[in-house]
Motif scaffolding. Structure first.
Motif, PDB file in Angstrom:
ATOM      1  N   GLY A  14     -16.476   7.161  -4.539  1.00  0.00           N
ATOM      2  CA  GLY A  14     -17.360   6.549  -3.564  1.00  0.00           C
ATOM      3  C   GLY A  14     -16.680   5.471  -2.744  1.00  0.00           C
ATOM      4  O   GLY A  14     -17.330   4.503  -2.303  1.00  0.00           O
ATOM      5  N   LEU A  15     -15.382   5.611  -2.535  1.00  0.00           N
ATOM      6  CA  LEU A  15     -14.615   4.642  -1.770  1.00  0.00           C
ATOM      7  C   LEU A  15     -14.313   5.195  -0.383  1.00  0.00           C
ATOM      8  O   LEU A  15     -14.461   6.386  -0.129  1.00  0.00           O
ATOM      9  CB  LEU A  15     -13.292   4.336  -2.477  1.00  0.00           C
ATOM     10  CG  LEU A  15     -13.366   3.780  -3.893  1.00  0.00           C
ATOM     11  CD1 LEU A  15     -11.968   3.754  -4.518  1.00  0.00           C
ATOM     12  CD2 LEU A  15     -13.975   2.386  -3.898  1.00  0.00           C
ATOM     13  N   SER A  16     -13.869   4.330   0.477  1.00  0.00           N
ATOM     14  CA  SER A  16     -13.361   4.782   1.766  1.00  0.00           C
ATOM     15  C   SER A  16     -11.885   5.125   1.615  1.00  0.00           C
ATOM     16  O   SER A  16     -11.196   4.613   0.719  1.00  0.00           O
ATOM     17  CB  SER A  16     -13.529   3.688   2.826  1.00  0.00           C
ATOM     18  OG  SER A  16     -12.685   2.579   2.541  1.00  0.00           O
ATOM     19  N   THR A  17     -11.397   5.984   2.495  1.00  0.00           N
ATOM     20  CA  THR A  17      -9.968   6.303   2.446  1.00  0.00           C
ATOM     21  C   THR A  17      -9.131   5.068   2.725  1.00  0.00           C
ATOM     22  O   THR A  17      -8.029   4.921   2.187  1.00  0.00           O
ATOM     23  CB  THR A  17      -9.635   7.407   3.461  1.00  0.00           C
ATOM     24  OG1 THR A  17     -10.082   7.006   4.765  1.00  0.00           O
ATOM     25  CG2 THR A  17     -10.298   8.716   3.082  1.00  0.00           C
ATOM     26  N   GLN A  18      -9.657   4.147   3.538  1.00  0.00           N
ATOM     27  CA  GLN A  18      -8.914   2.917   3.821  1.00  0.00           C
ATOM     28  C   GLN A  18      -8.783   2.067   2.564  1.00  0.00           C
ATOM     29  O   GLN A  18      -7.750   1.430   2.342  1.00  0.00           O
ATOM     30  CB  GLN A  18      -9.604   2.106   4.918  1.00  0.00           C
ATOM     31  CG  GLN A  18      -8.819   0.884   5.384  1.00  0.00           C
ATOM     32  CD  GLN A  18      -7.454   1.257   5.913  1.00  0.00           C
ATOM     33  OE1 GLN A  18      -7.323   2.124   6.772  1.00  0.00           O
ATOM     34  NE2 GLN A  18      -6.412   0.606   5.402  1.00  0.00           N
ATOM     35  N   ALA A  19      -9.828   2.066   1.731  1.00  0.00           N
ATOM     36  CA  ALA A  19      -9.757   1.304   0.482  1.00  0.00           C
ATOM     37  C   ALA A  19      -8.642   1.847  -0.406  1.00  0.00           C
ATOM     38  O   ALA A  19      -7.892   1.073  -1.018  1.00  0.00           O
ATOM     39  CB  ALA A  19     -11.091   1.360  -0.249  1.00  0.00           C
TER      40      ALA A  19
END
Length: 233
Positions: A14-19
């Motif tokens: 559930g993270l962003s790819t940027q994270a």
């Protein structure tokens, strides 16, 4: 070993790819290889590292979790283990503090006695009440255990009801041979809760938080072990 895209790792948690990229940039994940066109290539090792980092956060907090993973990814196992050991040490101290608070609250409740005085106590009056010396109360003040106000006219210390409660709590704990630093921590917990009665109702929640943290430490240890095993194959 199968390869993964940043989106694959991000989607699972559930993270962003940027994270995910930020975690790699910060050293929480091992460096990724790149394609000829510059795209990152992640593997199951990176997935395992991300599992470990996210498990470390509820166990040790964000800063410590990051330091642990960065140390491991720099092949500094002893530094990582030292950070983990420090976290376990803090949990032990928190459990000891909880026990001390619980015992102190029980003692204060059992030994509570009515005080018909309507005004604050002087340092001498409080010292006589507790059967300690004024110098002892000044030492407790230096340690942050009692924080009396000063009479604006005379400059003398005045101990109001909450100060008396804190002093009585300190007296009980000193009889149990607790160090002043430990007592100061306990008294701060009482002040934050708004008194011994409010604190007594909060102890269950405090205990649940420590239990949850202990279980999180077990989970994070398993995830770290799995990451190290996979990385070292």
């Amino acid at each position: 070993m199968r390869t993964l895209r940043p989106a694959d790792l991000a989607r699972e948690h559930g993270l962003s790819t940027q994270a995910v990229r930020n975690y790699e940039r910060s050293g929480f994940l091992p460096p990724a290889d790149r394609t000829d066109t510059g795209y990152r290539i992640y593997t199951e090792v990176h997935a395992s590292a991300l599992h470990a980092y996210l498990a470390l956060v509820p166990a040790h907090g964000y800063p410590a979790a990051g330091r642990i993973m960065a140390a491991l990814n720099q092949d500094d196992l002893d530094r990582a283990l030292g950070i983990i050991d420090s976290g376990h040490g803090r949990l032990i101290r928190d459990r000891e503090t909880l026990d001390a608070v619980r015992q102190a609250v029980d003692h204060l409740t059992a030994e509570a006695r009515p005080d018909h005085r309507t005004g604050p106590l002087t340092i001498g009056e409080l010292a006589r009440r507790l059967r300690v010396t004024p110098a002892t109360l000044r030492n407790w003040e230096d340690a942050g255990i009692v924080v009396p106000e000063r009479d604006p006219a005379t400059g003398y210390r005045v101990f109001r009801a909450n100060d008396v409660r804190d002093a009585e709590l300190a007296h009980l704990l000193r009889r149990g041979r607790y160090p002043l630093e430990h007592i100061a921590t306990v008294v701060r917990q009482v002040r934050t809760a708004g008194g011994t009665e409010a604190l007594a109702t909060a102890l269950g929640g405090w205990q649940r938080k420590l239990t949850a943290q202990g279980l999180a430490m077990l989970t994070s240890a398993a995830r770290l072990s799995a990451y190290l095993d996979l990385r070292n194959r």
